[in-house]
Design a protein around this motif. Structure first.
Motif, PDB file in Angstrom:
ATOM      1  N   MET A 117       0.810  -1.174   0.000  1.00 17.57           N
ATOM      2  CA  MET A 117       0.000   0.000   0.000  1.00 17.57           C
ATOM      3  C   MET A 117       0.863   1.251   0.000  1.00 17.57           C
ATOM      4  N   MET A 118       1.893   1.219   0.828  1.00 19.15           N
ATOM      5  CA  MET A 118       2.789   2.354   0.929  1.00 19.15           C
ATOM      6  C   MET A 118       3.490   2.588  -0.403  1.00 19.15           C
ATOM      7  N   SER A 119       3.812   1.519  -1.049  1.00 25.27           N
ATOM      8  CA  SER A 119       4.484   1.612  -2.323  1.00 25.27           C
ATOM      9  C   SER A 119       3.544   2.213  -3.363  1.00 25.27           C
ATOM     10  N   SER A 120       2.313   1.865  -3.367  1.00 25.75           N
ATOM     11  CA  SER A 120       1.344   2.406  -4.317  1.00 25.75           C
ATOM     12  C   SER A 120       1.135   3.897  -4.071  1.00 25.75           C
ATOM     13  N   LEU A 121       1.068   4.281  -2.832  1.00 26.59           N
ATOM     14  CA  LEU A 121       0.900   5.692  -2.494  1.00 26.59           C
ATOM     15  C   LEU A 121       2.120   6.492  -2.949  1.00 26.59           C
ATOM     16  N   ALA A 122       3.309   5.956  -2.717  1.00 29.39           N
ATOM     17  CA  ALA A 122       4.545   6.623  -3.140  1.00 29.39           C
ATOM     18  C   ALA A 122       4.596   6.707  -4.659  1.00 29.39           C
ATOM     19  N   ASN A 123       4.199   5.609  -5.317  1.00 28.15           N
ATOM     20  CA  ASN A 123       4.183   5.620  -6.787  1.00 28.15           C
ATOM     21  C   ASN A 123       3.185   6.648  -7.307  1.00 28.15           C
ATOM     22  N   ALA A 124       2.039   6.759  -6.675  1.00 24.36           N
ATOM     23  CA  ALA A 124       1.018   7.717  -7.092  1.00 24.36           C
ATOM     24  C   ALA A 124       1.530   9.146  -6.909  1.00 24.36           C
ATOM     25  N   ILE A 125       2.170   9.407  -5.781  1.00 26.12           N
ATOM     26  CA  ILE A 125       2.728  10.747  -5.522  1.00 26.12           C
ATOM     27  C   ILE A 125       3.825  11.062  -6.528  1.00 26.12           C
ATOM     28  N   LEU A 126       4.687  10.112  -6.791  1.00 29.92           N
ATOM     29  CA  LEU A 126       5.759  10.327  -7.766  1.00 29.92           C
ATOM     30  C   LEU A 126       5.187  10.522  -9.171  1.00 29.92           C
ATOM     31  N   PHE A 127       4.165   9.748  -9.512  1.00 24.66           N
ATOM     32  CA  PHE A 127       3.531   9.899 -10.828  1.00 24.66           C
ATOM     33  C   PHE A 127       2.880  11.276 -10.950  1.00 24.66           C
ATOM     34  N   LEU A 128       2.172  11.699  -9.897  1.00 27.81           N
ATOM     35  CA  LEU A 128       1.563  13.027  -9.884  1.00 27.81           C
ATOM     36  C   LEU A 128       2.628  14.121 -10.014  1.00 27.81           C
ATOM     37  N   ALA A 129       3.747  13.952  -9.321  1.00 26.95           N
ATOM     38  CA  ALA A 129       4.851  14.913  -9.414  1.00 26.95           C
ATOM     39  C   ALA A 129       5.422  14.932 -10.828  1.00 26.95           C
ATOM     40  N   LEU A 130       5.534  13.745 -11.445  1.00 30.74           N
ATOM     41  CA  LEU A 130       6.042  13.659 -12.814  1.00 30.74           C
ATOM     42  C   LEU A 130       5.092  14.355 -13.793  1.00 30.74           C
ATOM     43  N   VAL A 131       3.794  14.130 -13.652  1.00 34.07           N
ATOM     44  CA  VAL A 131       2.811  14.764 -14.526  1.00 34.07           C
ATOM     45  C   VAL A 131       2.845  16.281 -14.330  1.00 34.07           C
ATOM     46  N   THR A 132       2.877  16.728 -13.074  1.00 36.10           N
ATOM     47  CA  THR A 132       2.922  18.161 -12.784  1.00 36.10           C
ATOM     48  C   THR A 132       4.182  18.787 -13.371  1.00 36.10           C
ATOM     49  N   THR A 133       5.302  18.110 -13.208  1.00 33.01           N
ATOM     50  CA  THR A 133       6.575  18.616 -13.753  1.00 33.01           C
ATOM     51  C   THR A 133       6.512  18.663 -15.271  1.00 33.01           C
ATOM     52  N   SER A 134       5.942  17.645 -15.884  1.00 32.32           N
ATOM     53  CA  SER A 134       5.833  17.613 -17.349  1.00 32.32           C
ATOM     54  C   SER A 134       4.952  18.762 -17.845  1.00 32.32           C
ATOM     55  N   ILE A 135       3.842  19.000 -17.150  1.00 35.42           N
ATOM     56  CA  ILE A 135       2.961  20.115 -17.533  1.00 35.42           C
ATOM     57  C   ILE A 135       3.703  21.434 -17.388  1.00 35.42           C
ATOM     58  N   MET A 136       4.413  21.596 -16.286  1.00 37.36           N
ATOM     59  CA  MET A 136       5.155  22.839 -16.060  1.00 37.36           C
ATOM     60  C   MET A 136       6.241  23.034 -17.125  1.00 37.36           C
ATOM     61  N   VAL A 137       6.899  21.947 -17.508  1.00 41.89           N
ATOM     62  CA  VAL A 137       7.938  22.028 -18.554  1.00 41.89           C
ATOM     63  C   VAL A 137       7.290  22.430 -19.880  1.00 41.89           C
ATOM     64  N   ALA A 138       6.131  21.858 -20.183  1.00 44.33           N
ATOM     65  CA  ALA A 138       5.438  22.194 -21.433  1.00 44.33           C
ATOM     66  C   ALA A 138       5.035  23.671 -21.438  1.00 44.33           C
ATOM     67  N   VAL A 139       4.493  24.153 -20.307  1.00 40.74           N
ATOM     68  CA  VAL A 139       4.114  25.564 -20.205  1.00 40.74           C
ATOM     69  C   VAL A 139       5.352  26.451 -20.338  1.00 40.74           C
ATOM     70  N   MET A 140       6.432  26.083 -19.680  1.00 38.82           N
ATOM     71  CA  MET A 140       7.680  26.853 -19.753  1.00 38.82           C
ATOM     72  C   MET A 140       8.217  26.861 -21.186  1.00 38.82           C
ATOM     73  N   TYR A 141       8.116  25.719 -21.873  1.00 43.90           N
ATOM     74  CA  TYR A 141       8.575  25.623 -23.259  1.00 43.90           C
ATOM     75  C   TYR A 141       7.788  26.593 -24.144  1.00 43.90           C
ATOM     76  N   ARG A 142       6.459  26.638 -23.981  1.00 45.64           N
ATOM     77  CA  ARG A 142       5.625  27.560 -24.764  1.00 45.64           C
ATOM     78  C   ARG A 142       5.999  29.010 -24.473  1.00 45.64           C
ATOM     79  N   LYS A 143       6.235  29.324 -23.208  1.00 39.06           N
ATOM     80  CA  LYS A 143       6.623  30.689 -22.850  1.00 39.06           C
ATOM     81  C   LYS A 143       7.974  31.049 -23.455  1.00 39.06           C
ATOM     82  N   LEU A 144       8.906  30.115 -23.430  1.00 48.31           N
ATOM     83  CA  LEU A 144      10.223  30.371 -24.027  1.00 48.31           C
ATOM     84  C   LEU A 144      10.118  30.568 -25.536  1.00 48.31           C
ATOM     85  N   LYS A 145       9.232  29.805 -26.185  1.00 47.11           N
ATOM     86  CA  LYS A 145       9.025  29.976 -27.625  1.00 47.11           C
ATOM     87  C   LYS A 145       8.479  31.375 -27.910  1.00 47.11           C
TER      88      LYS A 145
END
Length: 104
Positions: A1-29
């Motif tokens: 269970m702990m592993s699933s929660l950690a994986n979910a948090i890490l996945f959410l962090a990865l998605v959030t980071t990816s979205i932020m990178v995409a937004v930053m990329y558009r702003k840089l363009k």
């Protein structure tokens, strides 16, 4: 269970980071596009300033030439005016001398 929660948090962090990178990329363009526009504007401004400097330089040179020519014309006009004045005085003297000899 702990592993699933950690994986979910890490996945959410990865998605959030990816979205932020995409937004930053558009702003840089956009920033890159604005930079290109500003560069063109500065280049055109530089060319306009060079043209203005050239015009001012030419205006100064032509102005000096015009002043020299005008000065020469004024001197010529003064000489002609003096000559005309001299001839007018001589003509008056001749008229007066003829009038004086006619009356005598």
């Amino acid at each position: 269970m702990m592993s699933s929660l950690a994986n979910a948090i890490l996945f959410l962090a990865l998605v959030t980071t990816s979205i932020m990178v995409a937004v930053m990329y558009r702003k840089l363009k956009k920033l890159d596009h604005y930079h290109a526009e500003y560069q063109q504007i500065f280049d055109k401004t530089g060319a306009a300033l060079v043209a203005a400097q050239s015009a001012v330089t030419n205006f100064g040179t032509e102005g000096k030439e015009t002043i020299v020519l005008l000065s020469q014309r004024i001197e010529e006009a003064q000489a002609v005016a003096e000559r005309l004045e001299h001839l007018t005085r001589e003509a008056r003297l001749q008229v007066q001398s003829r009038s004086g000899t006619s009356n005598s």
